[in-house]
Design a protein around this motif. Structure first.
Motif, PDB file in Angstrom:
ATOM      1  N   ASP A 171       0.865  -1.181   0.000  1.00 48.04           N
ATOM      2  CA  ASP A 171       0.000   0.000   0.000  1.00 48.04           C
ATOM      3  C   ASP A 171       0.903   1.231   0.000  1.00 48.04           C
ATOM      4  O   ASP A 171       1.393   1.642   1.041  1.00 48.04           O
ATOM      5  CB  ASP A 171      -0.909  -0.005   1.223  1.00 48.04           C
ATOM      6  N   ARG A 184       1.309  -8.682  -8.789  1.00 46.24           N
ATOM      7  CA  ARG A 184       1.163  -8.696 -10.240  1.00 46.24           C
ATOM      8  C   ARG A 184       1.899  -7.526 -10.875  1.00 46.24           C
ATOM      9  O   ARG A 184       2.551  -7.681 -11.917  1.00 46.24           O
ATOM     10  CB  ARG A 184      -0.324  -8.651 -10.621  1.00 46.24           C
ATOM     11  N   ARG A 185       1.829  -6.382 -10.225  1.00 45.99           N
ATOM     12  CA  ARG A 185       2.534  -5.207 -10.740  1.00 45.99           C
ATOM     13  C   ARG A 185       4.043  -5.439 -10.758  1.00 45.99           C
ATOM     14  O   ARG A 185       4.747  -4.962 -11.643  1.00 45.99           O
ATOM     15  CB  ARG A 185       2.202  -3.995  -9.864  1.00 45.99           C
ATOM     16  N   ARG A 220     -13.060  -8.551  -7.021  1.00 52.58           N
ATOM     17  CA  ARG A 220     -11.744  -7.920  -7.088  1.00 52.58           C
ATOM     18  C   ARG A 220     -10.643  -8.967  -7.167  1.00 52.58           C
ATOM     19  O   ARG A 220      -9.701  -8.846  -7.956  1.00 52.58           O
ATOM     20  CB  ARG A 220     -11.521  -7.008  -5.878  1.00 52.58           C
ATOM     21  N   SER A 261     -10.709 -10.784 -10.591  1.00 48.58           N
ATOM     22  CA  SER A 261     -10.172  -9.993 -11.705  1.00 48.58           C
ATOM     23  C   SER A 261      -8.653  -9.983 -11.706  1.00 48.58           C
ATOM     24  O   SER A 261      -8.022  -9.841 -12.764  1.00 48.58           O
ATOM     25  CB  SER A 261     -10.704  -8.559 -11.624  1.00 48.58           C
ATOM     26  N   LEU A 262      -8.056 -10.132 -10.539  1.00 48.34           N
ATOM     27  CA  LEU A 262      -6.597 -10.130 -10.437  1.00 48.34           C
ATOM     28  C   LEU A 262      -6.006 -11.514 -10.655  1.00 48.34           C
ATOM     29  O   LEU A 262      -4.879 -11.644 -11.142  1.00 48.34           O
ATOM     30  CB  LEU A 262      -6.173  -9.620  -9.048  1.00 48.34           C
ATOM     31  N   PRO A 269      -6.765  -8.259  -2.045  1.00 54.68           N
ATOM     32  CA  PRO A 269      -6.614  -7.718  -3.393  1.00 54.68           C
ATOM     33  C   PRO A 269      -5.432  -6.772  -3.534  1.00 54.68           C
ATOM     34  O   PRO A 269      -4.752  -6.765  -4.572  1.00 54.68           O
ATOM     35  CB  PRO A 269      -7.946  -6.990  -3.644  1.00 54.68           C
ATOM     36  N   GLY A 270      -5.168  -5.960  -2.500  1.00 48.32           N
ATOM     37  CA  GLY A 270      -4.040  -5.037  -2.573  1.00 48.32           C
ATOM     38  C   GLY A 270      -2.726  -5.759  -2.697  1.00 48.32           C
ATOM     39  O   GLY A 270      -1.847  -5.362  -3.479  1.00 48.32           O
ATOM     40  N   PHE A 290      -2.508  -7.316  -6.194  1.00 45.44           N
ATOM     41  CA  PHE A 290      -2.217  -6.287  -7.193  1.00 45.44           C
ATOM     42  C   PHE A 290      -0.737  -5.908  -7.172  1.00 45.44           C
ATOM     43  O   PHE A 290      -0.098  -5.749  -8.221  1.00 45.44           O
ATOM     44  CB  PHE A 290      -3.073  -5.046  -6.935  1.00 45.44           C
ATOM     45  N   ALA A 291      -0.173  -5.775  -5.966  1.00 41.13           N
ATOM     46  CA  ALA A 291       1.233  -5.417  -5.850  1.00 41.13           C
ATOM     47  C   ALA A 291       2.124  -6.501  -6.432  1.00 41.13           C
ATOM     48  O   ALA A 291       3.125  -6.207  -7.117  1.00 41.13           O
ATOM     49  CB  ALA A 291       1.582  -5.160  -4.394  1.00 41.13           C
TER      50      ALA A 291
END
Length: 283
Positions: free
Chosen positions: A7, A245-246, A110, A113-114, A238-239, A242-243
């Motif tokens: 985050d 995957r990024r 969420r 989707s990730l 999800p956060g 997302f991190a």
């Protein structure tokens, strides 16, 4: 140097960097942050990732906490829970710990989707989410909402000179019921070893007894909630996904490891609840 991947909102980073010196001053062994040469609290690289400079603390992380250190680890966690930051507008995690309880359908969307490449793993979480939601009323109204570490496991503890010397990785710090940390610690610190989530009654008892020595006694609702809160703590974030995957890191392991813990905990749940009842009867 530590990359803040979970985050990296500027107000969240500013809160966490202000929290570390206060914790250290209060006697909780955490690394202190340092400014960059230009006075910046953090820097961004070419990939727009945020980095902070922290003290180097000597020691070794733990795959398995030795029996004789469980009470000391519990004492450290209780000291963390007793701490109150001076920041009048603290910034919690996104999403908050209640997200799976308050809007499970949105959280499922969420996560899906990730992690659309892992439908079988996502399907495996469904029975554990149902178990959590069956206890939602209890979990939402638990007492003792404090600042919690949020990610208690041996890899975030250092030992040096035969003692627990530091608590690391405060990226998941948030206001939650204290039983979130206690439940996660029961799972992650009293297990047989890395990847092996078989618990032992003597280790569970040693940790809970060590926590009780410094903290206010756990209520009957808190003890009842430990197994459900353990499950909640292992549902996908999800956060975090997302991190990962990024950063180009695969999500399969990040989904499979907590699912393994959930399956193992479900098998042991009746036994663990018996241990907890037996421990509470001695308090």
């Amino acid at each position: 140097m530590r990359c803040c991947v979970r985050d990296a909102r500027p107000d969240r980073l500013a809160f966490l960097l202000g929290l570390l010196p206060e914790l250290a001053a209060a006697g909780v062994p955490v690394p202190r942050p340092h400014q960059a040469l230009d006075g910046a609290e953090w820097v961004r690289d070419e990939g727009d990732r945020s980095w902070v400079l922290l003290d180097y603390l000597p020691g070794q992380p733990l795959d398995r906490v030795p029996q004789h250190l469980l009470a000391d680890t519990a004492d450290l966690l209780a000291r963390f829970h007793a701490f109150t930051p001076s920041d009048p507008s603290p910034v919690g995690c996104e999403p908050s710990w209640q997200a799976w309880l308050g809007d499970p359908d949105q959280m499922r969307k969420r996560v899906a989707s990730l992690a659309s490449d892992h439908p079988d793993l996502l399907q495996g979480y469904r029975p554990h989410l149902r178990h959590v939601l069956q206890h939602a009323e209890l979990l939402v109204h638990l007492p003792m909402v404090v600042w919690t570490h949020g990610d208690v496991h041996g890899g975030n503890l250092l030992t040096y000179g035969g003692q627990v010397s530091a608590l690391l990785d405060l990226d998941a710090v948030d206001r939650r019921p204290r039983i979130w940390d206690v439940a996660m610690a029961v799972l992650m610190l009293t297990r047989a070893g890395r990847g092996d989530y078989r618990l032992r009654e003597d280790r569970v008892t040693a940790f809970l007894t060590g926590y009780r020595r410094r903290a206010a006694a756990l209520t009957s609702n808190e003890v009842t909630a430990i197994c459900a809160m353990t499950a909640l703590s292992q549902l996908p974030d999800p956060g975090h996904l997302f991190a990962l995957r990024r950063a180009g890191r695969p999500l399969g392991e990040a989904l499979a490891r907590p699912l393994t813990a959930l399956i193992s905990m479900e098998r042991q749940r009746p036994q663990v609840q018996t241990w907890l009842s037996r421990w509470q009867a001695t308090c």
